[in-house]
Design a protein around this motif. Structure first.
Motif, short mmCIF file in Angstrom:
data_model
loop_
_atom_site.label_atom_id
_atom_site.label_comp_id
_atom_site.label_asym_id
_atom_site.label_seq_id
_atom_site.Cartn_x
_atom_site.Cartn_y
_atom_site.Cartn_z
N LYS A 326 -9.72 -4.82 10.77
CA LYS A 326 -8.27 -4.76 10.76
C LYS A 326 -7.77 -4.13 9.47
CE LYS A 326 -4.15 -7.69 11.09
NZ LYS A 326 -3.65 -9.09 11.22
N PHE A 327 -8.40 -4.52 8.34
CA PHE A 327 -8.01 -3.96 7.05
C PHE A 327 -8.28 -2.45 7.02
CE2 PHE A 327 -9.10 -2.47 2.85
CZ PHE A 327 -8.02 -2.90 2.10
N MET A 328 -9.46 -2.06 7.51
CA MET A 328 -9.85 -0.65 7.48
C MET A 328 -8.93 0.22 8.33
SD MET A 328 -12.21 -0.29 5.35
CE MET A 328 -13.55 -1.11 4.48
N THR A 329 -8.46 -0.34 9.43
CA THR A 329 -7.51 0.39 10.28
C THR A 329 -6.22 0.64 9.53
OG1 THR A 329 -8.47 -0.56 12.29
CG2 THR A 329 -6.24 0.35 12.45
N ASN A 330 -5.73 -0.41 8.87
CA ASN A 330 -4.49 -0.29 8.08
C ASN A 330 -4.69 0.66 6.90
OD1 ASN A 330 -3.22 -2.11 9.79
ND2 ASN A 330 -3.69 -3.88 8.48
N LYS A 331 -5.89 0.59 6.30
CA LYS A 331 -6.18 1.47 5.16
C LYS A 331 -6.15 2.94 5.57
CE LYS A 331 -10.08 2.83 3.65
NZ LYS A 331 -11.44 3.02 3.14
N LYS A 332 -6.71 3.22 6.71
CA LYS A 332 -6.75 4.59 7.21
C LYS A 332 -5.34 5.13 7.41
CE LYS A 332 -8.70 7.44 10.90
NZ LYS A 332 -9.52 7.45 12.15
N LEU A 333 -4.49 4.29 8.01
CA LEU A 333 -3.10 4.70 8.24
C LEU A 333 -2.37 4.91 6.92
CD1 LEU A 333 -2.18 2.29 11.18
CD2 LEU A 333 -2.66 4.74 11.32
N LEU A 334 -2.63 4.02 5.95
CA LEU A 334 -1.99 4.12 4.65
C LEU A 334 -2.40 5.40 3.93
CD1 LEU A 334 -0.26 2.92 2.38
CD2 LEU A 334 -2.31 1.73 1.57
N PHE A 335 -3.70 5.70 3.97
CA PHE A 335 -4.19 6.90 3.28
C PHE A 335 -3.66 8.17 3.94
CE2 PHE A 335 -7.97 5.69 0.44
CZ PHE A 335 -7.35 4.51 0.06
N GLN A 336 -3.47 8.10 5.24
CA GLN A 336 -2.85 9.24 5.94
C GLN A 336 -1.40 9.40 5.51
OE1 GLN A 336 -3.44 8.38 10.08
NE2 GLN A 336 -5.55 9.16 10.11
N GLU A 337 -0.76 8.24 5.31
CA GLU A 337 0.65 8.27 4.91
C GLU A 337 0.82 8.86 3.51
OE1 GLU A 337 4.44 5.13 4.59
OE2 GLU A 337 2.46 4.45 5.31
N PHE A 338 -0.17 8.61 2.63
CA PHE A 338 -0.09 9.14 1.27
C PHE A 338 0.07 10.67 1.25
CE2 PHE A 338 -2.23 5.23 -0.56
CZ PHE A 338 -1.10 4.84 -1.28
N HIS A 339 -0.52 11.31 2.22
CA HIS A 339 -0.46 12.77 2.26
C HIS A 339 0.96 13.30 2.48
CE1 HIS A 339 -4.73 13.58 2.05
NE2 HIS A 339 -4.96 12.66 2.99
N HIS A 340 1.81 12.43 2.97
CA HIS A 340 3.17 12.85 3.27
C HIS A 340 4.21 12.29 2.30
CE1 HIS A 340 1.54 14.34 7.03
NE2 HIS A 340 1.03 13.13 7.28
N LEU A 341 3.73 11.60 1.26
CA LEU A 341 4.64 11.01 0.28
C LEU A 341 4.70 11.87 -0.97
CD1 LEU A 341 3.70 7.20 0.53
CD2 LEU A 341 5.75 8.33 1.43
N ASN A 342 5.94 12.14 -1.41
CA ASN A 342 6.14 12.89 -2.65
C ASN A 342 6.86 12.05 -3.70
OD1 ASN A 342 4.99 15.31 -1.69
ND2 ASN A 342 6.88 15.76 -0.56
#
Length: 523
Positions: A326-342
């Motif tokens: 469950k944590f790893m799933t959330n982590k993956k989404l979070l790291f994907q989100e980082f790519h779109h944060l400025n």
């Protein structure tokens, strides 16, 4: 059969020779340079050539424990030795040496290909452990007797046999005798064995071969019976009742009792001794049967304990994996989100949230481990209590039955003493009708002598019974304590390993976000 090297100074298998041989036969070019600079571990070597080295004695090969192929041909070796550690050897070449006898193969149980071509061997012997042998070359030796080849029937996997150049090959019946007695051979002296030769050989030697088969089957049955008996003894020892299913303990009472053996020949003892023996053995049999039953119960209890532990660990591991997944799933989404944060503030906020989640997963996993530790502690306590009850019940029951053996010994002692006094009176009055041995007569010189002899015999018997009881009780108590201590030690090791595993995981997760943050800061 002299060797070219006989006039040259013999060489010794030493560290320098082995190192040089390994380097020469190892990897070449850059790989070889790296291997040489880093040092070659002899335990990693699987193939070794020591041919044409003028070696007189096989020595210093104990490090090559993973060696599968060894070439020692064309030396001046006189004795096969120093191979005990090479238990993985499959292929061995000792051809063109000065070997006179077959020996030193006891540990080479995996050997499939053995070459002893051109030596001085006159007898096939000491190869019984080579059950995997498929190829055997004994060409150019000094074998003279066909009957000696019968021992090769033990090698049911032997497909290729070379005996060319031996004196036996000059005998007219050599080939037909060999293929008749080793019918599973496919090649003899480099030639394919045809079925016609096998059939002709069998017809000629049918009676002798059938007798051999009969004897081999009988020997195999005897060996199987011996194996079963050995397995039974192992089981009986595990139940702490070995040799209680028969007269063993009773016979041991008299084995070291010289006075008792003399007294057993006293007139009138037979009936009392027979009764004593029958009752004593019956009690031993009861102990034996009870011991096996209790052993089965203990084994069953231990198996249930292990099953319970395994079930608890498996369930706990599944729950832990669910938390991590469950944590790893959330982590993956979070790291994907980082790519779109400025926005750096938003990035810092997400990082803070991630670190909080790492703390949470650390807490949840530790809490889960604590739950498992508590569960296993309860399971261990239940097992320890049940096992101690079983052991106590076993000991008390056996001690009660052994006390009956002591009582039988006491009764026999009293009867023996009464009988001895009666016989003494007859001896003194010269009224004894039966003939007695001179050794026994020496005990009837006076009352003190015979009473002391009867008492000494009694003491020996009681000591034997006491020792058997003490041994049984000590061993099962020690086993019980050992298994309880082992369970505790295993749980401590498991708990420490799991705690370290959780810490390593969460440290890795923190390192990941630190690394990612450094990359993200370039936006």
């Amino acid at each position: 059969m002299s060797r070219l090297y006989d006039t040259v100074e013999p060489s010794v298998i030493d560290e320098d020779m082995l190192q040089k041989a390994v380097e020469e036969q190892g990897p070449k070019d850059e790989a070889g340079r790296i291997a040489k600079s880093e040092g070659i571990d002899f335990t990693d070597v699987t193939s070794l050539r020591l041919d044409f080295k003028n070696i007189l004695k096989i020595d210093n090969l104990w490090c090559f424990t993973n060696l599968t192929k060894l070439q020692l041909d064309n030396n001046i070796i006189e004795k096969i030795e120093g191979l005990d550690k090479l238990v993985n050897l499959v292929w061995l070449d000792l051809s063109f040496n000065n070997i006179e006898s077959l020996e030193g193969f006891d540990k080479l149980t995996r050997l499939e290909d053995l070459t002893l071509f051109n030596n001085r061997i006159s007898k096939v012997e000491n190869l019984s452990e080579l059950k995997c042998l498929q190829i055997l070359s004994l060409g150019n030796n000094e074998l003279k007797e066909l009957e000696n080849l019968v021992s090769l029937r033990a090698f049911k996997n032997l497909k290729t046999l070379n005996l060319a150049g031996n004196p036996i090959c000059d005998l007219p019946e050599y080939k037909i005798y060999t293929v008749a007695h080793i019918p599973w051979l496919e090649y003899l002296d480099y030639r394919l064995v045809d079925e016609n030769s096998k059939m002709a050989g069998y017809e000629k030697y049918q009676i002798a071969i059938e007798e051999l088969i009969h004897d081999e089957n009988a020997a195999e049955r005897k060996l199987e019976e011996l194996k079963l008996k050995e397995e039974e003894v192992v089981l009986h020892k595990a139940a702490y009742v070995e040799y209680l299913n028969g007269p063993y303990l009773f016979d041991s009472l008299f084995a070291e009792d010289a006075e008792g053996q003399k007294l057993n020949t006293m007139p009138g003892v037979d009936e009392s001794l027979i009764t004593y023996k029958e009752k004593f053995i019956a009690i031993c049999q009861q102990i034996f049967e009870f011991g096996l039953e209790e052993h089965e119960k203990r084994i069953s209890e231990y198996q249930q304990y292990q099953d319970s532990c395994y079930e608890a660990k498996t369930k706990n591991k599944t729950e832990g994996m669910n938390i991590i997944d469950k944590f790893m799933t959330n982590k993956k989404l979070l790291f994907q989100e980082f790519h779109h944060l400025n926005d750096q503030q938003m990035i810092d906020k997400k990082i803070a949230e991630y670190l909080d989640e790492v703390k949470e997963i650390h807490r949840e996993l530790l809490e889960l481990d604590v739950q498992l530790a508590d569960q296993l502690e309860d399971t261990n306590k239940d097992f320890e209590r049940n096992m101690q009850e079983m052991v106590t019940n076993f000991i008390e029951n056996v001690q009660g039955q052994i006390s009956q053996c002591r009582e039988l010994e006491n009764i026999h002692h009293e009867r023996l003493l009464e009988l001895a006094i009666v016989v003494l009176e007859k001896v003194v009055k010269n009224e004894l009708e039966e003939e007695i041995s001179e050794d026994l007569r020496m005990l009837f010189v006076d009352k003190d002598t015979i009473v002391n002899a009867v008492t000494a015999s009694h003491d020996v018997h009681l000591l034997k019974i006491d020792n058997r009881e003490d041994e049984l009780v000590t061993r099962i108590k020690q086993w019980s304590q050992n298994i309880i201590d082992e369970n505790l030690s295993n749980e401590i090791s498991r708990s420490r390993a799991r705690g370290l595993e959780i810490c390593n995981l969460t440290d890795h997760l923190r390192d990941e976000i630190d690394s990612f943050d450094l990359q993200g800061s370039a936006y």
